[in-house]
Design a protein around this motif. Structure first.
Motif, PDB file in Angstrom:
ATOM      1  N   ILE A   1       9.281  -2.025   5.183  1.00  0.00           N
ATOM      2  CA  ILE A   1      10.622  -2.641   5.179  1.00  0.00           C
ATOM      3  C   ILE A   1      11.208  -2.605   3.769  1.00  0.00           C
ATOM      4  N   ALA A   2      10.423  -3.019   2.791  1.00  0.00           N
ATOM      5  CA  ALA A   2      10.904  -3.012   1.403  1.00  0.00           C
ATOM      6  C   ALA A   2      11.268  -1.596   0.961  1.00  0.00           C
ATOM      7  N   LYS A   3      10.417  -0.637   1.307  1.00  0.00           N
ATOM      8  CA  LYS A   3      10.674   0.754   0.919  1.00  0.00           C
ATOM      9  C   LYS A   3      11.964   1.266   1.554  1.00  0.00           C
ATOM     10  N   ARG A   4      12.164   0.977   2.842  1.00  0.00           N
ATOM     11  CA  ARG A   4      13.375   1.451   3.535  1.00  0.00           C
ATOM     12  C   ARG A   4      14.628   0.818   2.951  1.00  0.00           C
ATOM     13  N   LEU A   5      14.512  -0.430   2.491  1.00  0.00           N
ATOM     14  CA  LEU A   5      15.660  -1.120   1.905  1.00  0.00           C
ATOM     15  C   LEU A   5      15.869  -0.772   0.439  1.00  0.00           C
ATOM     16  N   GLY A   6      14.879  -0.107  -0.159  1.00  0.00           N
ATOM     17  CA  GLY A   6      15.024   0.342  -1.544  1.00  0.00           C
ATOM     18  C   GLY A   6      14.747  -0.732  -2.573  1.00  0.00           C
ATOM     19  N   VAL A   7      13.855  -1.681  -2.232  1.00  0.00           N
ATOM     20  CA  VAL A   7      13.502  -2.735  -3.176  1.00  0.00           C
ATOM     21  C   VAL A   7      11.980  -2.794  -3.330  1.00  0.00           C
ATOM     22  N   ASP A   8      11.526  -3.421  -4.393  1.00  0.00           N
ATOM     23  CA  ASP A   8      10.094  -3.635  -4.578  1.00  0.00           C
ATOM     24  C   ASP A   8       9.598  -4.620  -3.525  1.00  0.00           C
ATOM     25  N   LEU A   9       8.335  -4.486  -3.167  1.00  0.00           N
ATOM     26  CA  LEU A   9       7.729  -5.331  -2.143  1.00  0.00           C
ATOM     27  C   LEU A   9       7.937  -6.816  -2.412  1.00  0.00           C
ATOM     28  N   LEU A  10       7.700  -7.245  -3.649  1.00  0.00           N
ATOM     29  CA  LEU A  10       7.737  -8.670  -3.956  1.00  0.00           C
ATOM     30  C   LEU A  10       9.140  -9.236  -4.134  1.00  0.00           C
ATOM     31  N   VAL A  11      10.167  -8.408  -3.972  1.00  0.00           N
ATOM     32  CA  VAL A  11      11.538  -8.916  -3.935  1.00  0.00           C
ATOM     33  C   VAL A  11      11.743  -9.689  -2.633  1.00  0.00           C
ATOM     34  N   LEU A  12      11.171  -9.182  -1.542  1.00  0.00           N
ATOM     35  CA  LEU A  12      11.339  -9.783  -0.215  1.00  0.00           C
ATOM     36  C   LEU A  12      10.127 -10.554   0.280  1.00  0.00           C
ATOM     37  N   TRP A  13       8.958 -10.233  -0.197  1.00  0.00           N
ATOM     38  CA  TRP A  13       7.718 -10.747   0.388  1.00  0.00           C
ATOM     39  C   TRP A  13       6.822 -11.386  -0.647  1.00  0.00           C
TER      40      TRP A  13
END
Length: 97
Positions: free
Chosen positions: A64-76
Motif C-alpha cells: 500500500i505504501a509503495k503504491r501510494l509513493g510514501v515510505d512505509l512508516l508514513v502510514l504504518w
C-alpha cells in the motif's frame, strides 16, 4: 509454512484517504487498484479508509505504501517485537570447595 507476521497498524485513516486522492505520481488511486496492489480484498481497503479496521499484514502495508509513493512508516507502525529478544546471560554457578 510461512512465518507469522506481526500486523502493522494504520497511523491515520484520514491520511490514507488523502494519499489515495493524490499519490506520489500525482494521480488518484481507487480502492480496487490499491487492493490489487496489496493483494487483498477491496473491502479491506474500504474498512481501513473508514477506520473500521486498523491493521494489515506487513506485506500488505508495504505494498500500500509503495503504491501510494510514501515510505512505509508514513502510514504504518509496527506492532510487537521488531527484533529478537536478547538471549538471557548465562549465570555463573558456585563451584563447591
Amino acid at each position: 509454512m510461512r512465518p507469522q507476521q506481526n500486523p502493522m497498524v494504520l497511523v491515520n485513516a484520514d491520511l490514507l484517504v488523502q494519499l489515495m486522492k493524490r499519490t506520489g505520481d500525482g494521480r488518484e488511486v481507487s480502492v480496487r487498484d490499491l487492493a490489487d496492489a496489496a493483494g487483498c480484498h477491496p473491502s479491506k481497503i474500504g474498512h481501513l479508509r473508514s477506520g473500521e479496521r486498523r491493521t494489515a499484514t506487513h506485506d500488505e502495508a508495504l505494498a500500500i505504501a509503495k503504491r501510494l509513493g510514501v515510505d512505509l512508516l508514513v502510514l504504518w507502525e509496527h506492532t510487537g517485537r521488531t527484533v529478537e529478544a536478547p538471549a538471557e546471560p548465562q549465570h555463573m554457578f558456585a563451584v563447591p570447595a
